[in-house]
Design a protein around this motif. Structure first.
Motif, short mmCIF file in Angstrom:
data_model
loop_
_atom_site.label_atom_id
_atom_site.label_comp_id
_atom_site.label_asym_id
_atom_site.label_seq_id
_atom_site.Cartn_x
_atom_site.Cartn_y
_atom_site.Cartn_z
N PRO B 39 29.48 21.23 23.14
CA PRO B 39 30.00 22.29 24.00
C PRO B 39 28.96 22.75 25.01
CG PRO B 39 29.65 23.10 21.76
CD PRO B 39 29.37 21.64 21.74
N SER B 40 29.39 23.51 25.98
CA SER B 40 28.49 24.01 27.01
C SER B 40 27.36 24.82 26.37
CB SER B 40 29.27 24.88 27.98
OG SER B 40 28.46 25.25 29.04
N GLY B 41 26.14 24.56 26.83
CA GLY B 41 25.00 25.30 26.30
C GLY B 41 24.43 24.73 25.02
N GLY B 43 22.68 22.15 24.67
CA GLY B 43 21.34 21.59 24.87
C GLY B 43 21.37 20.13 25.29
N LYS B 44 22.53 19.64 25.71
CA LYS B 44 22.65 18.23 26.08
C LYS B 44 21.78 17.87 27.28
CE LYS B 44 27.03 18.71 27.02
NZ LYS B 44 27.28 20.13 26.83
N SER B 45 21.88 18.69 28.33
CA SER B 45 21.09 18.39 29.52
C SER B 45 19.60 18.46 29.21
CB SER B 45 21.42 19.35 30.66
OG SER B 45 22.76 19.17 31.05
N THR B 46 19.22 19.49 28.48
CA THR B 46 17.82 19.63 28.08
C THR B 46 17.38 18.37 27.34
OG1 THR B 46 18.24 21.99 27.79
CG2 THR B 46 16.18 21.12 26.89
N MET B 47 18.21 17.92 26.43
CA MET B 47 17.92 16.74 25.62
C MET B 47 17.70 15.50 26.50
SD MET B 47 18.04 15.07 22.74
CE MET B 47 17.30 13.55 23.20
N1 LIG Z 1 15.30 26.39 32.74
C1 LIG Z 1 15.87 27.12 31.76
N2 LIG Z 1 15.42 28.36 31.48
C2 LIG Z 1 15.98 29.09 30.51
N3 LIG Z 1 17.00 28.69 29.74
C3 LIG Z 1 17.50 27.47 29.96
C4 LIG Z 1 16.97 26.62 30.98
N4 LIG Z 1 17.67 25.46 30.99
C5 LIG Z 1 18.59 25.58 30.01
N5 LIG Z 1 18.50 26.78 29.39
C6 LIG Z 1 19.31 27.24 28.25
O1 LIG Z 1 19.20 26.30 27.22
C7 LIG Z 1 20.45 26.08 26.59
C8 LIG Z 1 20.84 24.63 26.68
O2 LIG Z 1 21.10 24.31 28.04
P1 LIG Z 1 21.59 22.89 28.51
O3 LIG Z 1 21.66 22.92 29.98
O4 LIG Z 1 20.75 21.85 27.89
O5 LIG Z 1 23.04 22.85 27.89
P2 LIG Z 1 24.19 21.77 28.08
O6 LIG Z 1 24.55 21.31 26.73
O7 LIG Z 1 23.75 20.73 29.07
O8 LIG Z 1 25.37 22.64 28.68
P3 LIG Z 1 26.43 22.27 29.83
O9 LIG Z 1 27.50 21.48 29.15
O10 LIG Z 1 26.92 23.62 30.24
O11 LIG Z 1 25.73 21.54 30.90
C9 LIG Z 1 21.44 27.01 27.30
O12 LIG Z 1 21.59 28.16 26.51
C10 LIG Z 1 20.79 27.33 28.60
O13 LIG Z 1 21.14 28.61 29.04
#
Ligand SMILES: Nc1ncnc2c1ncn2[C@@H]1O[C@H](COP(=O)(O)OP(=O)(O)OP(=O)(O)O)[C@@H](O)[C@H]1O
Ligand SMILES: [Mg+2]
Lengths: 219, 341
Positions: B39-41, B43-47
């Protein structure tokens, strides 16, 4: 009849002086303002070369530079002008304060044009292994080009306005003529003619700037 | 190919510390398409961004082909990145360059000689089917075409790995399908390893070999896509599966549940076994089919049955055990679940 040729020559020379002052000061303002603008962009946090220290210093310098009224700046830097061009009066001497005043302006213009680039594009370049210098040369500059051209156009037009005050240090130019003939000697015709030329000049510069910017704009 | 061990990442925000990744462990094999969904948030993009160190993890190890990338210096990292292509949700093309110029861009950065570059650009445009758009600017292309440019660009330095962060999320269903087909094709032709992030289970179902499900910074479930579909363990996984395989019974249908409600999922060969008649014969129970559906995941048939089993408790227990032995996944639905099926 005699008067007319005399005045048209006056205005023609004034136009050339204005173009000379504006052109040369713009050139130097861009030469220095462009790197300044790039530096203040890339040292932002989350940009390609984050450095709070440099960013703060440049930001402060630019703000101070932009808040000093031109007429005061012109007088304040007279010693510097004299050192640089050997004289503190005349058309060439007027170029120095004009350029100095335009540098922070160009810096901000460059900054805002470059901040419009989507961070994703810069990130894509980073993901390809681009060096910061490659990102500046191949991403920031070409992507910001239309904005840069419009910003420089705006700077040129502002410089035309400032150059009118250059008369105070014997800089000459159209503005000077308007003040001397129109205001001090009540030659209304001359003043109107000068203003018409100034308006035309501004219009032409803006038109050229728009054309060039549009040519490079593929967004 | 890619080995991730004990990865952690915290973000310091105004509201305090936020755990984006927590003890991530993953093995991604060469030549596979590995999906990460959540789901959104989650951490996929971070990963995915840690895989080319656009995001630097706080702790943990990332080995690519036996090389610890977190230990590289800046210069080595830039070289490494040239072998890891990346595509993005919003394409991130240079608006000042044509299709040709965009595809050429990474090779300019890598210092590839002009002649070689031009030849490569032509080949890549052909691969992604954009040769007739060579001199168009991105603003003159459709979303699907832009992503094709993105893919060609990502492939230009012959990467070993392609990272895809929601590459189809801003596309319409048709373009999505054609981009997914293209990803599969380049994997097959170039033996690329693809890691792709999505929040759409349909994408996982269509192209991925294996999948990891992420929730709140952790991987909660991982395995072959077909196995995950047949036998999901986590509620979040079930929710995602529901988005592509609809278990809901038609509203007008009135089920009067008599015995025990179970969901049986099966894949491949086991679809051919005469399950129901075996149950009836061997265990003397009644099996009412309330719902049945057969689907396929990348060529493997896969089905779901919802059965109402009637009989003595022991014989039902035995029957369930027997179904399990056949290699089918059985799940006894609780009252709550049976209300929602
Ligand atoms: N540069 C940043 N500074 C602070 N918090 C961040 C940063 N980048 C991501 N986050 C937080 O880290 C968590 C994971 O973010 P991420 O972008 O990896 O989620 P995601 O799974 O890719 O979500 P989405 O499907 O919405 O793209 C989220 O709670 C987001 O708010
Ligand atoms: Mg994301």
């Amino acid at each position: 009849m005699n008067n007319l040729t005399q005045y048209s020559e006056l205005i023609w020379n004034g136009t050339l002086e204005t173009l000379y002052m504006v052109g040369v000061s713009l050139f130097f303002a861009v030469i220095i303002g462009l790197p300044l603008g790039i530096l203040i962009v890339i040292t932002r946090k989350d940009h390609i070369a984050p450095c709070q220290f440099i960013y703060r210093i440049l930001d402060t310098i630019i703000n101070i530079g932009r808040s000093i009224p031109f007429i005061i700046l012109m007088v304040a830097i007279i010693p510097f002008t004299r050192k640089l061009v050997g004289s503190s009066i005349g058309t060439t001497a007027a170029i120095v304060p004009l350029a100095v005043a335009a540098i922070p302006f160009v810096g901000r213009v460059v900054e805002s044009a470059m901040l419009e680039i989507s961070p994703g594009v810069i990130e894509a370049a980073r993901s390809m292994g681009a060096t910061p210098l490659q990102i500046i040369m191949k991403v920031l500059l070409p992507e910001a080009l239309p904005g840069l051209i419009l910003g420089i156009t705006l700077t040129a037009i502002n410089l035309i306005g400032y150059s009118a005050m250059a008369g105070a240090i014997g800089g000459g130019g159209l503005g000077d003529i308007a003040i001397r003939y129109g205001y001090q000697r009540f030659r209304v015709t001359v003043m109107i003619a000068t203003v018409v030329v100034l308006v035309l000049l501004v219009d032409i510069i803006q038109w050229i700037g728009n054309k060039i910017a549009a040519y490079y704009d593929h967004r | 190919m890619i080995e991730i061990r004990g990865l952690y990442k915290n973000y310091i925000t105004a509201q305090g510390s936020l755990t984006a990744l927590s003890n991530i462990n993953l093995n991604i094999k060469e030549g596979e398409i590995y999906g990460i969904i959540g789901p959104s948030g989650a951490g996929k993009s971070t990963m995915i961004r840690t895989l080319n160190l656009l995001e630097v993890p706080d702790r943990g190890s990332i080995m690519i082909n036996g090389e610890e990338i977190t230990a590289l210096n800046k210069k080595e990292l830039r070289e490494r990145r040239k072998k890891i292509g990346m595509i993005f949700q919003h394409f991130n093309l240079l608006s000042s360059r044509t299709v040709r110029g965009n595809i050429s861009f990474p090779m300019e950065i890598a210092g590839v000689p002009d002649a070689e570059r031009e030849e490569k650009v032509e080949k890549l445009m052909e691969l992604v089917g954009l040769s007739d758009r060579a001199d168009h600017y991105p603003s003159e292309l459709s979303g699907g075409q832009k992503q094709r440019v993105g893919i060609a660009r990502a492939l230009s330095n012959d990467p070993e790995i392609l990272l895809s962060d929601e590459a189809t999320s801003s596309l319409d269903p048709e373009s999505t399908d054609s981009i997914l087909k293209l990803l599969k094709k380049i994997r097959d032709e170039l033996n690329l390893t693809i890691v792709l992030i999505t929040h759409e289970m349909d994408v996982i179902k269509k192209v991925c070999d294996r999948v990891a499900v992420m929730e709140e910074g952790q991987i909660v479930e991982e395995g072959k896509v077909i196995d995950i579909f047949v036998n999901p363990q986590q509620p979040v996984t079930r929710r995602f599966i529901k988005t592509v395989i609809d278990y809901n019974l038609p509203e007008g249908l009135n089920i009067t549940q008599k015995g025990r409600l179970v969901r049986v999922s099966f894949k491949g060969e086991s679809t051919h076994k005469p399950l129901i008649s075996l149950l009836i014969k061997k265990y003397n129970i009644d099996a009412n089919i309330l719902y049945g559906k057969i689907d396929e995941i990348q060529g493997i048939p896969f089905g779901t049955l919802i059965l109402d089993l009637e009989g003595s408790d022991e014989s039902i227990d035995e029957a369930l055990e027997f179904i399990g032995q056949l290699g089918l996944a059985v799940e006894v639905l609780t009252d709550e679940q049976s209300n929602s099926i």
